[in-house]
Design a protein around this motif. Structure first.
Motif, mmCIF file in Angstrom:
data_model
loop_
_atom_site.group_PDB
_atom_site.id
_atom_site.type_symbol
_atom_site.label_atom_id
_atom_site.label_comp_id
_atom_site.label_asym_id
_atom_site.label_seq_id
_atom_site.Cartn_x
_atom_site.Cartn_y
_atom_site.Cartn_z
ATOM 1 N N ALA A 1 -9.198 17.066 8.084
ATOM 2 C CA ALA A 1 -8.123 16.369 8.792
ATOM 3 C C ALA A 1 -6.747 16.972 8.539
ATOM 4 C CB ALA A 1 -8.103 14.898 8.368
ATOM 5 N N ARG A 2 -6.686 18.146 7.977
ATOM 6 C CA ARG A 2 -5.396 18.745 7.631
ATOM 7 C C ARG A 2 -4.632 19.128 8.895
ATOM 8 N NH1 ARG A 2 -4.495 22.740 2.576
ATOM 9 N NH2 ARG A 2 -2.233 22.983 2.738
ATOM 10 N N ALA A 3 -3.364 18.718 8.957
ATOM 11 C CA ALA A 3 -2.526 19.019 10.118
ATOM 12 C C ALA A 3 -1.721 20.287 9.874
ATOM 13 C CB ALA A 3 -1.575 17.854 10.390
ATOM 14 N N GLU A 4 -1.571 21.093 10.943
ATOM 15 C CA GLU A 4 -0.759 22.305 10.809
ATOM 16 C C GLU A 4 0.712 21.968 10.571
ATOM 17 O OE1 GLU A 4 -1.238 24.969 14.050
ATOM 18 O OE2 GLU A 4 -3.386 25.247 13.719
ATOM 19 N N SER A 5 1.169 20.870 11.157
ATOM 20 C CA SER A 5 2.556 20.440 10.977
ATOM 21 C C SER A 5 2.578 18.980 10.538
ATOM 22 C CB SER A 5 3.361 20.607 12.272
ATOM 23 O OG SER A 5 4.683 20.130 12.096
ATOM 24 N N PRO A 6 2.503 18.728 9.229
ATOM 25 C CA PRO A 6 2.504 17.342 8.749
ATOM 26 C C PRO A 6 3.752 16.566 9.157
ATOM 27 C CG PRO A 6 1.801 18.838 6.999
ATOM 28 C CD PRO A 6 2.308 19.699 8.131
ATOM 29 N N VAL A 7 4.900 17.235 9.230
ATOM 30 C CA VAL A 7 6.132 16.533 9.595
ATOM 31 C C VAL A 7 6.074 16.069 11.050
ATOM 32 C CG1 VAL A 7 8.633 16.755 9.873
ATOM 33 C CG2 VAL A 7 7.513 17.721 7.849
ATOM 34 N N THR A 8 5.571 16.923 11.940
ATOM 35 C CA THR A 8 5.430 16.528 13.342
ATOM 36 C C THR A 8 4.483 15.351 13.481
ATOM 37 O OG1 THR A 8 5.843 18.781 14.085
ATOM 38 C CG2 THR A 8 4.741 17.317 15.638
ATOM 39 N N LEU A 9 3.356 15.415 12.776
ATOM 40 C CA LEU A 9 2.389 14.305 12.820
ATOM 41 C C LEU A 9 3.033 13.017 12.344
ATOM 42 C CD1 LEU A 9 -0.311 12.854 12.942
ATOM 43 C CD2 LEU A 9 -0.952 13.968 10.792
ATOM 44 N N LEU A 10 3.750 13.053 11.224
ATOM 45 C CA LEU A 10 4.325 11.830 10.688
ATOM 46 C C LEU A 10 5.395 11.265 11.617
ATOM 47 C CD1 LEU A 10 4.322 9.790 8.394
ATOM 48 C CD2 LEU A 10 5.986 11.235 7.188
ATOM 49 N N ILE B 1 0.868 -1.176 0.000
ATOM 50 C CA ILE B 1 0.000 0.000 0.000
ATOM 51 C C ILE B 1 0.899 1.217 0.000
ATOM 52 C CG2 ILE B 1 -1.740 1.342 1.230
ATOM 53 C CD1 ILE B 1 -2.735 -1.172 2.502
ATOM 54 N N GLY B 2 0.748 2.035 -1.007
ATOM 55 C CA GLY B 2 1.598 3.218 -1.066
ATOM 56 C C GLY B 2 0.803 4.453 -1.473
ATOM 57 N N LEU B 3 0.091 5.099 -0.535
ATOM 58 C CA LEU B 3 0.304 4.994 0.886
ATOM 59 C C LEU B 3 -1.000 5.243 1.620
ATOM 60 C CD1 LEU B 3 0.109 8.262 1.581
ATOM 61 C CD2 LEU B 3 2.468 8.236 0.843
ATOM 62 N N LEU B 4 -1.008 5.014 2.956
ATOM 63 C CA LEU B 4 -2.125 5.426 3.802
ATOM 64 C C LEU B 4 -1.830 6.823 4.341
ATOM 65 C CD1 LEU B 4 -2.808 2.230 5.967
ATOM 66 C CD2 LEU B 4 -3.916 2.920 3.827
ATOM 67 N N PRO B 5 -2.739 7.802 4.129
ATOM 68 C CA PRO B 5 -2.519 9.151 4.662
ATOM 69 C C PRO B 5 -2.752 9.167 6.178
ATOM 70 C CG PRO B 5 -4.146 9.141 2.867
ATOM 71 C CD PRO B 5 -3.953 7.733 3.308
ATOM 72 N N VAL B 6 -1.738 9.547 6.937
ATOM 73 C CA VAL B 6 -1.850 9.435 8.388
ATOM 74 C C VAL B 6 -2.902 10.362 9.011
ATOM 75 C CG1 VAL B 6 0.488 8.539 8.612
ATOM 76 C CG2 VAL B 6 0.100 10.995 8.851
ATOM 77 N N PRO B 7 -3.222 11.537 8.435
ATOM 78 C CA PRO B 7 -4.268 12.336 9.066
ATOM 79 C C PRO B 7 -5.638 11.659 9.072
ATOM 80 C CG PRO B 7 -2.961 13.706 7.593
ATOM 81 C CD PRO B 7 -2.594 12.279 7.319
ATOM 82 N N LEU B 8 -5.839 10.700 8.168
ATOM 83 C CA LEU B 8 -7.141 10.048 8.056
ATOM 84 C C LEU B 8 -7.348 8.921 9.063
ATOM 85 C CD1 LEU B 8 -7.738 9.609 4.211
ATOM 86 C CD2 LEU B 8 -8.994 11.087 5.771
ATOM 87 N N ARG C 1 1.795 16.080 20.094
ATOM 88 C CA ARG C 1 0.928 17.137 19.571
ATOM 89 C C ARG C 1 -0.287 16.538 18.860
ATOM 90 N NH1 ARG C 1 2.961 21.971 15.436
ATOM 91 N NH2 ARG C 1 0.904 22.935 15.089
ATOM 92 N N TYR C 2 -0.088 15.419 18.166
ATOM 93 C CA TYR C 2 -1.159 14.796 17.392
ATOM 94 C C TYR C 2 -1.467 13.372 17.855
ATOM 95 C CZ TYR C 2 -0.342 18.648 14.124
ATOM 96 O OH TYR C 2 -0.199 19.888 13.565
ATOM 97 N N VAL C 3 -0.452 12.605 18.170
ATOM 98 C CA VAL C 3 -0.638 11.196 18.532
ATOM 99 C C VAL C 3 -0.700 11.071 20.044
ATOM 100 C CG1 VAL C 3 0.346 8.884 18.447
ATOM 101 C CG2 VAL C 3 0.494 10.393 16.444
ATOM 102 N N LYS C 4 -1.836 10.566 20.540
ATOM 103 C CA LYS C 4 -2.047 10.431 21.980
ATOM 104 C C LYS C 4 -2.554 9.021 22.264
ATOM 105 C CE LYS C 4 -3.257 15.352 22.302
ATOM 106 N NZ LYS C 4 -2.022 15.795 22.951
ATOM 107 N N LEU C 5 -1.751 8.254 23.007
ATOM 108 C CA LEU C 5 -2.106 6.880 23.352
ATOM 109 C C LEU C 5 -1.888 6.685 24.845
ATOM 110 C CD1 LEU C 5 -0.275 4.993 20.441
ATOM 111 C CD2 LEU C 5 -2.715 5.553 20.561
#
Length: 290
Positions: free
Chosen positions: A106-115, A61-68, A136-140
């Protein structure tokens, strides 16, 4: 030995997938790749169907968009596919097209930080770890997979741009480069990836997968030019290839010399015979690529 694959473009209707996957396997194709472009076909659904309809074919799979996708859900999907079809599935995640991410809120202000946060958490979950993180984006909060893969599968990052390429070297197991990368672009991408790897103290292999826009047949050159014009890449030199198996094989080898480990041939959107294209890749181009 260079790995060779082909793309099942999502402009094809989903009901064409079974014949394509079975044709790919019968022809001896090594890898069949899928996109999750908005708003066409789901990457996990297409990949799982292709895996179930075949026995040896590897699927990417190239690729899954992480914001989704919540990272825990992506880990669950990847772990399930890896356990169902061991060694036959490659997962790639990336920023996604920002305009599309905006369309779905789902647009992130900082895509690099999210990834970066996403890759760290996803790879840890697939290693069977319990993860607590408050980014900032990923919370577990104490999240772990009940059915992790026996061995953590590779996770690729599909990225462009210097910051993201360095990030891929730091935090991913491999990198997927789009068809907008000629040999010089692959060479520069590999340099940036290696910078990231060195900065993170990482050793070992890092697979680089490159799409190659490919057209064959009597009208190949015209179709390739029309595709490049439509995508706005017609000003990039040495991009894509049109011609017979020998010409295509030479283009593949130029990408390999520039740093590609896997080359995935991408047909034009108006390819008149998608199944024939897969057979062309497996039966005519493959024997000419070391």
């Amino acid at each position: 030995m260079t790995t060779l694959g082909a793309v099942f473009r999502p402009q094809l209707p989903p009901e064409k997938l079974r014949d394509m996957a079975r044709t790919a396997e019968a022809a001896g194709l090594e890898e069949l790749w899928f996109w999750e472009d908005c708003f066409l076909e789901g990457g996990v659904a297409t990949a799982s169907a292709a895996l179930a309809w075949t026995e040896r074919l590897r699927v990417g799979i190239g690729l899954l968009p992480v914001p989704l996708r919540n990272v825990a859900l992506t880990a669950m999907e990847a772990a399930t596919l890896d356990r169902l079809f061991p060694g036959r599935f490659t997962l790639t995640v990336g920023h996604g097209v920002q305009d599309w991410m905006g369309q779905v809120g789902a647009r992130a202000e900082s895509p690099v930080t999210l990834l970066r946060e996403y890759l760290d958490a996803l790879r840890a979950l697939l290693r069977g770890e319990r993860v607590t993180t408050d980014g900032r984006y990923v919370k577990l909060d104490d999240v772990g997979l009940d059915w992790p893969p026996p061995t953590a599968p590779e996770v690729l990052a599909g990225v462009t741009g210097p910051r993201s390429l360095r990030l891929s070297g730091e935090a991913a197991d491999g990198t997927l480069l789009s068809e907008a990368n000629p040999p010089d672009g692959v060479r520069e991408a590999r340099r940036l990836i290696d910078e990231g790897r060195a900065a993170a103290g990482r050793t070992g292999s890092h697979r680089v997968v490159v799409y190659l826009l490919t057209a064959t047949g009597p009208d190949a050159a015209a179709r390739l030019q029309a595709e490049r014009t439509a995508s706005g890449t017609d000003k990039i030199p040495d991009l894509g290839v049109a011609g017979d198996a020998g010409t295509v094989a030479e283009a593949v080898q130029r990408l390999v010399a520039a740093g590609a480990d896997t080359v995935v041939l991408e047909p034009t959107g108006d390819e008149p015979d998608p199944e024939g294209f897969v057979r062309f890749v497996a039966e005519e181009v493959r024997p000419l690529v070391p």
